[in-house]
Scaffold this motif. Structure first.
Motif, mmCIF file in Angstrom:
data_model
loop_
_atom_site.group_PDB
_atom_site.id
_atom_site.type_symbol
_atom_site.label_atom_id
_atom_site.label_comp_id
_atom_site.label_asym_id
_atom_site.label_seq_id
_atom_site.Cartn_x
_atom_site.Cartn_y
_atom_site.Cartn_z
ATOM 1 N N PRO A 262 -5.786 -3.976 -7.306
ATOM 2 C CA PRO A 262 -4.816 -3.190 -6.547
ATOM 3 C C PRO A 262 -5.436 -2.177 -5.591
ATOM 4 O O PRO A 262 -4.718 -1.524 -4.836
ATOM 5 C CB PRO A 262 -4.036 -2.469 -7.654
ATOM 6 C CG PRO A 262 -5.054 -2.287 -8.746
ATOM 7 C CD PRO A 262 -5.931 -3.501 -8.708
ATOM 8 N N SER A 263 -6.738 -2.043 -5.588
ATOM 9 C CA SER A 263 -7.391 -1.025 -4.758
ATOM 10 C C SER A 263 -7.205 -1.292 -3.275
ATOM 11 O O SER A 263 -7.362 -2.418 -2.798
ATOM 12 C CB SER A 263 -8.889 -0.978 -5.070
ATOM 13 O OG SER A 263 -9.561 -0.125 -4.158
ATOM 14 N N THR B 283 2.193 -6.835 -12.111
ATOM 15 C CA THR B 283 1.462 -5.960 -13.031
ATOM 16 C C THR B 283 1.249 -6.640 -14.383
ATOM 17 O O THR B 283 0.123 -6.660 -14.916
ATOM 18 C CB THR B 283 2.233 -4.642 -13.234
ATOM 19 O OG1 THR B 283 2.284 -3.924 -12.002
ATOM 20 C CG2 THR B 283 1.557 -3.773 -14.291
ATOM 21 N N LEU C 77 0.159 -4.176 2.636
ATOM 22 C CA LEU C 77 0.867 -3.885 1.391
ATOM 23 C C LEU C 77 2.287 -3.373 1.619
ATOM 24 O O LEU C 77 3.181 -3.614 0.805
ATOM 25 C CB LEU C 77 0.091 -2.845 0.577
ATOM 26 C CG LEU C 77 -1.280 -3.267 0.029
ATOM 27 C CD1 LEU C 77 -2.039 -2.046 -0.477
ATOM 28 C CD2 LEU C 77 -1.131 -4.296 -1.087
ATOM 29 N N ASN D 211 -6.428 -5.632 1.322
ATOM 30 C CA ASN D 211 -5.401 -4.733 0.775
ATOM 31 C C ASN D 211 -5.198 -3.485 1.631
ATOM 32 O O ASN D 211 -5.208 -2.362 1.132
ATOM 33 C CB ASN D 211 -5.771 -4.301 -0.649
ATOM 34 C CG ASN D 211 -5.650 -5.409 -1.654
ATOM 35 O OD1 ASN D 211 -5.407 -6.560 -1.308
ATOM 36 N ND2 ASN D 211 -5.826 -5.082 -2.926
ATOM 37 N N GLU E 226 -5.790 6.839 -5.216
ATOM 38 C CA GLU E 226 -6.071 5.949 -6.339
ATOM 39 C C GLU E 226 -7.237 6.446 -7.183
ATOM 40 O O GLU E 226 -7.354 6.107 -8.356
ATOM 41 C CB GLU E 226 -6.328 4.521 -5.861
ATOM 42 C CG GLU E 226 -7.626 4.317 -5.108
ATOM 43 C CD GLU E 226 -7.781 2.883 -4.594
ATOM 44 O OE1 GLU E 226 -8.889 2.359 -4.714
ATOM 45 O OE2 GLU E 226 -6.819 2.305 -4.076
ATOM 46 N N GLN F 105 0.766 1.128 -7.434
ATOM 47 C CA GLN F 105 -0.653 0.842 -7.236
ATOM 48 C C GLN F 105 -1.524 1.660 -8.186
ATOM 49 O O GLN F 105 -2.419 1.132 -8.848
ATOM 50 C CB GLN F 105 -1.032 1.142 -5.778
ATOM 51 C CG GLN F 105 -2.490 0.890 -5.459
ATOM 52 C CD GLN F 105 -3.079 1.973 -4.564
ATOM 53 O OE1 GLN F 105 -2.498 3.050 -4.405
ATOM 54 N NE2 GLN F 105 -4.228 1.690 -3.989
#
Length: 443
Positions: A203-204, A181, A215, A210, A416, A245
């Motif tokens: 991070p999507s 991060t 993950l 991903n 998200e 995330q």
């Protein structure tokens, strides 16, 4: 390894469950020949179906088969390229099964094992004294289901972190999620309007590789309880992953990140944003090394294991793995000769090294990974380490594997975006979707 879209794989899984159990020769009910297999097996022409299609892939596969042809000159192998899972399943159902079939995806293994579409190799593995301990336990797990070893691993994929050395400016690759991060924020570049020009890390869950399954190993998240029901809502690791995330998505701003993501180049082209310096760090498979060599040979990059949860340092060095599987379908005309070919391709060191060197996937036996003939620069060696790490994990075989992955991916995309007011309740909702589907499938 080729990517199989989940939507396509879903259709394949649905057809796999209806595979016809037609009568015919099988590995379990025919006696093994006495004496040396190479001398006692009768002459035959066997068909091998596989999904490789480019000239280089096909050539590599033929080179791997060459050793088998030398050992069994009386057996002719007819290799058919570019075959996908739905074609294999339909051929089995229609009584036109090949003798050997290979698949790029592990998503159909459970259906194939349970339905009998692929024959259980356990009896001949025991009869021939094949020691499966030469394979990492994780590779054995994604090739079997409910005690049936109906496939074996041919080559594997392992997932790690790629980083652009120029954009990193001397920073070492992150080992924890908090380090990821902090570095993602430090390396991100915005214009005067606040729009993203370079992302440190995206991070999507909607970005390229991903997926939830890729993950999950970063936090040690589990998919299922021992009885096959969903563990997503009860395993706190999932909440940890999704909280991390979303905090990073929110820092970017969901809409700004989404706009940036949608404007990036295609994953499977020379316009990949990692090549173009648009993204500093990406989650990707070992095969990306070969693509970089072909499409961005001047890119100065490095590889490392994926960062892990701050309170799980024991996970560092591990990651996600899956890979190509190969077996003998129900209805194979020459099952004994087919088994010898499967055994050769999955245990012969020279064949595995030949395939790995040409296709740049991870070879699956300990001997092939240690072979001095294996091409392994530092960036590729990272993935050999990930694959062989004792805590590397996979998505366990399940009859509704594709549905379960899509359910979780859809939920994460909604989460998200800010569309889930209660994370705990939302994860329990995913459990219900998965468990209801499992009941419909017979448990």
């Amino acid at each position: 390894m080729r990517f199989v879209p989940l939507a396509v794989a879903a259709a394949l899984a649905l057809t796999a469950c209806t595979a016809n159990r037609q009568a015919g020769p099988s590995l379990g009910d025919r006696p093994r020949p006495s004496g040396s297999a190479s001398q006692s097996l009768p002459a035959a022409t066997i068909e091998l179906w596989h999904g490789f299609s480019t000239d280089a892939e096909v050539k590599a596969f033929e080179q791997a088969i060459a050793g088998f042809r030398k050992k069994f000159p009386q057996i002719t192998v007819k290799a058919v390229k570019g075959v996908q899972d739905d074609q294999i399943t339909q051929a089995i159902r229609g009584g036109r099964a090949p003798d050997v079939a290979a698949s790029f995806t592990t998503d159909n293994v459970a259906q194939w094992c349970r339905s009998g579409a692929f024959q259980d190799l356990t009896p001949v593995i025991r009869q021939d004294g094949v020691d499966l301990s030469v394979l990492p336990a994780v590779a054995r797990s994604y090739t079997a289901f409910e005690g049936r070893q109906c496939t074996l691993p041919l080559l594997a994929d392992a997932y790690g972190l790629y980083y652009n050395k120029a954009l990193m400016k001397g920073e070492r690759p992150p080992r924890t999620l908090s380090e990821l991060t902090a570095l993602a924020k430090k390396l991100t570049v915005r214009n005067a309007k606040g729009d993203i020009e370079v992302a440190g890390f995206i991070p999507s869950v909607q970005y390229y590789e991903n997926s939830p399954s890729h993950l999950a190993p970063m936090v040690g998240a589990t998919w299922y309880h021992p009885d096959g029901t969903s563990a997503i809502g009860s395993d706190p690791a999932w909440k940890k992953l999704l909280t991390w995330q979303k905090e990073l998505v929110d820092w970017y701003g969901h809409d700004k990140l989404d706009t940036f993501r949608k404007g990036l180049g295609d994953e499977w082209s020379a316009e990949h944003p990692f090549y173009k310096g648009k993204v500093a760090m990406v989650l990707d498979g070992e095969w990306r090394n070969a693509m970089i060599a072909n499409e961005a040979k001047d890119l100065d990059y490095g590889t490392a294991p994926l960062p892990v949860a701050d309170d799980r340092p024991d996970l560092y060095g591990s990651g996600f793995t899956a890979g190509t599987v190969i077996g003998v379908p129900k209805g194979a005309k020459h099952p004994q000769q087919a088994w010898e070919l499967v055994k050769h391709l999955t245990t012969d060191t020279a064949s595995l090294v030949t395939l790995s060197n040409a296709l740049r996937n991870v070879p699956t036996t300990q001997a092939s990974m240690r072979s001095p003939d294996l091409a392994k620069d530092a960036n590729f060696a990272t993935f050999l380490g990930i694959f062989s790490h004792p805590k590397t994990s996979t998505l366990p075989a399940a009859v509704n594997s594709v549905f379960n992955q899509e359910a979780m991916a859809s939920f994460m995309a909604k989460w998200e975006k800010g569309g889930v007011p209660d994370l705990d309740a939302g994860l329990k909702g995913v459990d219900k979707l998965i468990d209801d589907k499992l009941k419909l499938s017979g448990g």
